[in-house]
Design an enzyme around this catalytic site. Sequence first.
Site, PDB file in Angstrom:
ATOM      1  N   LEU A 216       0.995  -1.071  -0.269  1.00 16.14           N
ATOM      2  CA  LEU A 216      -0.116   0.308  -0.169  1.00 16.14           C
ATOM      3  C   LEU A 216       0.831   1.147   0.043  1.00 16.14           C
ATOM      4  O   LEU A 216       0.182   2.306  -0.567  1.00 16.14           O
ATOM      5  CB  LEU A 216      -1.187  -0.024   1.268  1.00 16.14           C
ATOM      6  CG  LEU A 216      -2.313  -1.598   1.182  1.00 16.14           C
ATOM      7  CD1 LEU A 216      -2.494  -1.276   2.395  1.00 16.14           C
ATOM      8  CD2 LEU A 216      -3.300  -1.291  -0.171  1.00 16.14           C
TER       9      LEU A 216
ATOM     10  N   GLY B 226       7.306   4.382   4.352  1.00 11.34           N
ATOM     11  CA  GLY B 226       7.884   5.983   4.139  1.00 11.34           C
ATOM     12  C   GLY B 226       9.393   5.520   4.874  1.00 11.34           C
ATOM     13  O   GLY B 226       9.676   4.503   4.213  1.00 11.34           O
ATOM     14  N   GLY B 227       9.654   5.906   5.770  1.00 12.96           N
ATOM     15  CA  GLY B 227      10.842   6.830   5.738  1.00 12.96           C
ATOM     16  C   GLY B 227      11.551   5.285   6.854  1.00 12.96           C
ATOM     17  O   GLY B 227      12.737   4.469   6.814  1.00 12.96           O
TER      18      GLY B 227
ATOM     19  N   GLY C  28       9.529   2.345   7.072  1.00 13.61           N
ATOM     20  CA  GLY C  28       8.930   0.594   7.037  1.00 13.61           C
ATOM     21  C   GLY C  28       8.185   0.970   5.938  1.00 13.61           C
ATOM     22  O   GLY C  28       8.028   1.933   5.018  1.00 13.61           O
ATOM     23  N   GLU C  29       6.815  -0.097   5.992  1.00  6.29           N
ATOM     24  CA  GLU C  29       6.211  -0.094   4.587  1.00  6.29           C
ATOM     25  C   GLU C  29       4.802  -0.509   4.768  1.00  6.29           C
ATOM     26  O   GLU C  29       4.506  -1.341   6.766  1.00  6.29           O
ATOM     27  CB  GLU C  29       6.783  -1.610   3.563  1.00  6.29           C
ATOM     28  CG  GLU C  29       8.032  -0.897   2.996  1.00  6.29           C
ATOM     29  CD  GLU C  29       8.580  -2.113   2.153  1.00  6.29           C
ATOM     30  OE1 GLU C  29       7.800  -2.971   1.739  1.00  6.29           O
ATOM     31  OE2 GLU C  29       9.531  -1.738   1.376  1.00  6.29           O
TER      32      GLU C  29
ATOM     33  N   LYS D 191       1.879  -2.797   9.785  1.00  5.78           N
ATOM     34  CA  LYS D 191       2.585  -2.245   9.428  1.00  5.78           C
ATOM     35  C   LYS D 191       4.135  -3.001   9.602  1.00  5.78           C
ATOM     36  O   LYS D 191       3.819  -2.766  10.964  1.00  5.78           O
ATOM     37  CB  LYS D 191       2.625  -0.695  10.109  1.00  5.78           C
ATOM     38  CG  LYS D 191       2.895   0.459   9.897  1.00  5.78           C
ATOM     39  CD  LYS D 191       2.995   0.972  10.205  1.00  5.78           C
ATOM     40  CE  LYS D 191       3.739   3.104  10.211  1.00  5.78           C
ATOM     41  NZ  LYS D 191       3.589   3.907  11.059  1.00  5.78           N
TER      42      LYS D 191
ATOM     43  N   ASP E 281       2.064  15.235  17.466  1.00  2.00           N
ATOM     44  CA  ASP E 281       2.253  15.622  16.049  1.00  2.00           C
ATOM     45  C   ASP E 281       0.919  15.490  15.063  1.00  2.00           C
ATOM     46  O   ASP E 281       0.200  14.544  13.888  1.00  2.00           O
ATOM     47  CB  ASP E 281       3.308  13.798  15.357  1.00  2.00           C
ATOM     48  CG  ASP E 281       4.345  14.016  14.475  1.00  2.00           C
ATOM     49  OD1 ASP E 281       3.957  15.484  13.596  1.00  2.00           O
ATOM     50  OD2 ASP E 281       3.735  13.422  13.517  1.00  2.00           O
TER      51      ASP E 281
END
Length: 322
Positions: free
Chosen positions: A18, A21-22, A24-25, A41, A135
Amino acid sequence: MPEIGDVIGGRYRVLARLGAGGMGEVWAAEDAETGAPVAVKMLNPAFAAMARPRMRFLREAGVARAVSHPGIAQVFDVGEHDGAVFVAFERLHGASLATVLRAETRLPLRTFVALMVRLAEVLVETHRAGIVHRDLKPGNLFIHRSVSSDELELKLIDFGVSKLATAVDGLHTQTGSFLGSPRYVSPEHVVAPASVDARSDLWATGVILFEGTTGGYPHRAPDPARALLAIVHQPPIAIDSVRPDLSPGLRSIIRDCLKPKLSRLGSAVELRDRLVDVLRAEDPSLDQTLPPREPERGVSEMTDSLIPETVESLTGARAFSV
């Protein structure tokens, strides 16, 4: 990292990749025991032995499990697979608010305010549990389209840098470390990150409200570093000067969220109640759509790639009732 057809943790059969990112996937998967769709994830194995990335990754799952609320993506499982830590959670269908704000099809203002009511409701529960997200930003607000009701549901995601209000935070112990998204952090987050409490989440919500209703940020700066300086040393742009046509109630909420810490809006409960009042007032200004988002270079959100439906179908879904 897994391949299509692999079974993660002895249970989750991988169907498709899908996004990434920095660290992981994220993979679409099927629970081999129940047949239910899930998302998995995975932390990149290169970070598995590093304390800080692993702590952040596991923290996200721990917080999601600690607070049960329909506005938080449900976590089903946490484990390891071939040296990589993974989290299995509910599969979401839709797009991040960051994607929706930048789409050509504009979101109705009434729907946007209703989404912010849902965010405030989630914050009520997380703050009661002593958890500060730290965040909040459009990229961490996922607009999920319910298949059963065709309504939009907001899901707060990525608790990786959240903290317990009473805990010593290991993620901030290194000199010069900074966690958060520069455009959305509060002044106190910049100056003294360890002192951040629930009021910083209210500031970030004010920035999101300002961004959605104006198309820009309350502190204009050409880059993140100068944005941090502006947040600390300059007052936010007055919402009344940019959008005097908005309802007085909505403008006052934005003003109060973006005040200094000691005079800021008091709680997520107050935020929720005042946003509900805005919706119930049936102000004609709520009938307009959001303005176009100002272009911004280098914007990339991992959640933006998790879009099974188009943004156009999202903006056509029914808004919440309150």
